[in-house]
Design an enzyme around this catalytic site. Sequence first.
Site, PDB file in Angstrom:
ATOM      1  N   GLU A 242     -13.871 -53.618   0.689  1.00 11.30           N
ATOM      2  CA  GLU A 242     -15.233 -53.090   0.748  1.00 11.30           C
ATOM      3  C   GLU A 242     -16.236 -54.161   0.336  1.00 11.30           C
ATOM      4  O   GLU A 242     -16.580 -54.259  -0.862  1.00 11.30           O
ATOM      5  CB  GLU A 242     -15.350 -51.909  -0.211  1.00 11.30           C
TER       6      GLU A 242
ATOM      7  N   HIS B   2     -14.440 -47.892  -6.865  1.00  9.36           N
ATOM      8  CA  HIS B   2     -15.498 -48.112  -5.859  1.00  9.36           C
ATOM      9  C   HIS B   2     -16.592 -48.984  -6.482  1.00  9.36           C
ATOM     10  O   HIS B   2     -16.893 -48.854  -7.678  1.00  9.36           O
ATOM     11  CB  HIS B   2     -16.068 -46.758  -5.422  1.00  9.36           C
TER      12      HIS B   2
HETATM   13  P1  PGA Z   1     -21.260 -46.654   3.791  1.00 10.66           P
HETATM   14  O1  PGA Z   1     -20.373 -46.443   2.492  1.00 10.66           O
HETATM   15  O2  PGA Z   1     -20.436 -46.201   4.959  1.00 10.66           O
HETATM   16  O3  PGA Z   1     -22.469 -45.851   3.562  1.00 10.66           O
HETATM   17  O4  PGA Z   1     -21.528 -48.136   3.879  1.00 10.66           O
HETATM   18  C1  PGA Z   1     -19.061 -46.909   2.492  1.00 10.66           C
HETATM   19  C2  PGA Z   1     -18.462 -46.889   1.147  1.00 10.66           C
HETATM   20  O5  PGA Z   1     -19.156 -46.728   0.140  1.00 10.66           O
HETATM   21  O6  PGA Z   1     -17.283 -47.059   1.055  1.00 10.66           O
END
Ligand code: PGA
Length: 226
Positions: free
Chosen positions: A151, A94
């Site tokens: 992401e 992540h």
């Molecule tokens: P968020 O986080 O929905 O708060 O943007 C998503 C993530 O970290 O994958």
Amino acid sequence: MKMVVANFKSHQTISEAEEWIKVFKNGYLPKEEIKVVLAPGFTNIQEFMREVEGLRGVAIGSQDSSPFPPGAYTGAVNARQLAVLGVKYAIAGHSERRKWFAETHQEVANKIRELLEQKITPILCLDRDYLNIQIAALESEWINRIVVAYEPVAAIGSGQAEDPEEAWRIAEKIRAKLPEVKAFIYGGSIDAKNAMSYLNNGFDGLLVGTDCLDPMKFLEIIKILG
Ligand code: PGA
């Protein structure tokens, strides 16, 4: 099969987790075609296991795992420990881990190796900046056993989700390099309003951060996808 992953990040004490679970169980309606993965912090995994794992369509995930096998690595929670608890998925790489914990592409690859050895499905997070270098660190026989989450860093936690068509355009580039992945999902400021547009553009699912913290909002997202 569509997939919705809840990443609780470093939120929730055990009593907050219990509260969340109570509301979730009250409102959750399993849908044949939707897999829900709940990824709490390590301290809450057993509680989620006890209370929600048995629900149809729900699996428990981890937000991270050790790049090392069991051994003298103080503080590290390894893939075997997670597998024994019943964890079926684990987020790997992540962007918050990369940013705040200086996680390298090779460490992420090592985590994936450890997870696959324990039959845990890695959810590999990718953004366009480090795409090629991260992909180069993977072994080809892993690819059909992982889920990829596109992401875009700017969209995470900002309330500024990436335009779904633009997101899919980048995702197609990633897919061209990793055609056999198990599923391809999007994450970054997903809410009940924008959720469906990513699936309409081709994604198999979503990774939800902020809007999973409120179980009612998360249930709404699941409902909309069904
Ligand atoms: P968020 O986080 O929905 O708060 O943007 C998503 C993530 O970290 O994958």
